[in-house]
Design a protein around this motif. Structure first.
Motif, PDB file in Angstrom:
ATOM      1  N   GLY A 101       0.828  -1.196   0.000  1.00 44.00           N
ATOM      2  CA  GLY A 101       0.000   0.000   0.000  1.00 44.00           C
ATOM      3  C   GLY A 101       0.863   1.246   0.000  1.00 44.00           C
ATOM      4  N   ARG A 102       0.209   2.390   0.133  1.00 48.18           N
ATOM      5  CA  ARG A 102       0.920   3.664   0.162  1.00 48.18           C
ATOM      6  C   ARG A 102       1.482   3.903   1.566  1.00 48.18           C
ATOM      7  NH1 ARG A 102       0.706   9.049   1.208  1.00 48.18           N
ATOM      8  NH2 ARG A 102       1.590  10.423  -0.410  1.00 48.18           N
ATOM      9  N   GLU A 103       2.712   4.401   1.600  1.00 49.42           N
ATOM     10  CA  GLU A 103       3.383   4.618   2.877  1.00 49.42           C
ATOM     11  C   GLU A 103       3.972   6.020   2.930  1.00 49.42           C
ATOM     12  OE1 GLU A 103       6.313   1.768   4.967  1.00 49.42           O
ATOM     13  OE2 GLU A 103       7.588   3.088   3.773  1.00 49.42           O
ATOM     14  N   GLN A 104       3.806   6.661   4.052  1.00 50.31           N
ATOM     15  CA  GLN A 104       4.559   7.874   4.363  1.00 50.31           C
ATOM     16  C   GLN A 104       5.173   7.670   5.745  1.00 50.31           C
ATOM     17  OE1 GLN A 104       2.918  12.099   4.977  1.00 50.31           O
ATOM     18  NE2 GLN A 104       3.926  12.213   2.994  1.00 50.31           N
ATOM     19  N   ARG A 105       6.508   7.838   5.806  1.00 46.55           N
ATOM     20  CA  ARG A 105       7.244   7.486   7.017  1.00 46.55           C
ATOM     21  C   ARG A 105       8.160   8.645   7.405  1.00 46.55           C
ATOM     22  NH1 ARG A 105       8.910   1.933   9.073  1.00 46.55           N
ATOM     23  NH2 ARG A 105       7.457   1.163   7.487  1.00 46.55           N
TER      24      ARG A 105
END
Length: 473
Positions: free
Chosen positions: A270-274
């Motif tokens: 899925g889409r990830e922002q870290r």
């Protein structure tokens, strides 16, 4: 089997031309020249302005490092390159029954030109060519890039005084910070990593602060076909400062942000922002050396919360008065794994853009969901020869998460096993610097599979041998 040797020869005329343009031959070199600064891993960080001084230390081939284009010498061109030839052998790669053995010949060629303009600007261009022969199943994703632009940037230096200054770099460039645990130029694999973007660097009052925003550059096997990966963003702030209260001690403070439209873990994709917040404490104290690092990561994955962490340490003691100057070291690391694949929240630590040979050149495991204990013995038979013996034990931090490779690919799902014990590895290496320009390197490793691997799939022990010769000029 792919036969790439005829096309691989196309880079050799470029290397010969670079040497011929140096303006300096081996016969002209003095017998015992003073020692100039050593070459750097990041070649764009080398600065040969010191060669303007008539009494500056010089070595053979330094004629190609400072080619003045104006009478004053404030506009000059610097040329250089890297050639690496490596042969490696695996027995039972990836713990599998077949292929029983896999041999590969990896070739790396890199040439660069660095144009300095009145101490206020630079234009840096570096070409790369990577080739792989004999690999079973063909080259891997980081094995081959026939010809491409590795770095091409413009750097502006509006202010510079002694050890302080401001730099603004725009274009394709390498990034590497700290101990290269999270951001690395990826020296181990055949093709190195670069980024497209902008970086500013300020050095003032003993602070060294970098701010950047970039996209990683994809490694494609063709000719001039590499481009930025627009689905992955990378930005951050990295600061380094010595600690005046502790002589020899330094601290790194950093924030690194990433976004990835196609992140994959054992839980799914899925889409990830870290967002990674970290600190590193490192330095020397007498015969001791130390490198301690801790990172906390927060963000979102597939719309759910993300919380992950890691702690890493590398401490050593050098017995300088004993023969061979042995260094006894111990590394101990841990990185979080996902606690429940059925829960949408994610706890798997992501090392972002780590060095490709994180646990040795054998390159089986990556720094995700792991615990390791890693004693090291390093010997110096001569000033230029280093021998190293290592043992590393690997465990899973979370039994609900799987094993990941150096690139972050899931190489073994959890498969319901409750065992943490992955296996252990022994590694012996030798590094020999022959003069300024040549380095020989050899390593032998064996990975012994543990309970988790034996209960979840193929589990043959892995043998690995590697030998290389590298030329840097």
């Amino acid at each position: 089997m792919r036969r790439l040797a005829p096309r691989g020869r196309t880079v050799r005329p470029l290397l010969v031309a670079g040497l011929l343009t140096s303006g300096y031959t081996w016969a002209q070199a003095p017998r015992n020249p003073p020692s100039p600064p050593p070459f750097k891993v990041l070649r764009a960080e080398e600065d040969y302005r010191y060669l303007r001084a008539p009494d500056a230390p010089r070595a053979p081939l330094d004629g190609m490092k400072y080619l003045p284009l104006t009478r004053e010498g404030t506009v000059f061109l610097s040329l250089g390159g890297d050639v690496r030839q490596r042969v490696e052998f695996y027995r039972h790669p990836d713990w599998a029954e077949t292929p029983t053995a896999n041999t590969a010949w990896l070739q790396r060629y890199m040439l660069h030109g660095d144009l300095w303009l009145w101490d206020r600007a630079r234009v840096f261009l570096q070409l790369k060519s990577g080739w792989t022969l004999w690999r079973y199943g063909g080259p891997g994703p980081l094995d081959e890039d026939r010809l491409d632009v590795h770095q091409a940037f413009v750097e502006i230096r509006p202010w510079e005084h002694a050890d302080e200054g401001l730099q603004v770099r725009l274009g394709r460039q390498e990034l590497q910070f700290g101990s290269a645990r999270l951001v690395s130029a990826r020296e181990g694999p055949n093709v190195r990593l670069a980024f497209d973007g902008v970086r500013t660097r300020l050095r003032a009052h003993r602070w060294d602060v970098s701010a950047f925003a970039a996209w990683p550059v994809a490694t494609e096997p063709g000719v001039f076909d590499d481009g930025p990966v627009r689905t992955r963003g990378f930005w951050g702030l990295y600061a380094v400062h010595p600690l005046p209260v502790l002589p020899g001690a330094n601290v790194d403070l950093y924030y690194l942000g990433t976004s990835n439209e196609l992140a994959r873990y054992a839980q799914g994709e899925g889409r990830e922002q870290r967002h990674s917040f970290g600190t590193r404490w490192w330095g020397t104290s007498g015969s001791w050396d130390y490198n301690l690092e801790a990172v906390l990561q927060v963000g979102r994955f597939s719309g759910a919360p993300l919380l992950a962490w890691t702690v890493a340490s590398d401490t050593g003691f050098t017995l300088q008065n004993l023969p061979l100057s042995p260094r006894l070291g111990l590394m101990a690391d841990i990185a979080s794994g996902d606690r429940d694949a059925g829960d949408p929240s994610l706890q798997t630590f992501n090392p972002l853009f780590p060095r490709g040979s994180y646990f040795g050149e054998i390159g089986i495991l990556g720094p995700y969901n792991f615990m390791d204990l890693h004693p090291v013995l390093r010997l110096h038979p001569t000033r230029t020869l280093v021998l190293t013996a290592e043992w590393t034990g690997f465990w899973r931090q979370s039994v609900a998460d799987g094993l990941y490779g150096p690139s972050g690919v899931l190489v073994r799902p959890p498969n319901g096993s409750n065992s943490r014990w992955v296996g252990h590895q022994v590694n012996f290496t030798a590094t020999w610097d022959i003069g300024r320009y040549v380095r020989l390197y050899a390593t032998a490793s064996r990975f012994f599979t543990g309970t988790f691997l034996r209960s979840t799939g193929p589990a043959r022990n892995v043998d690995f041998l590697q030998a290389e010769v590298a030329l840097r000029f």
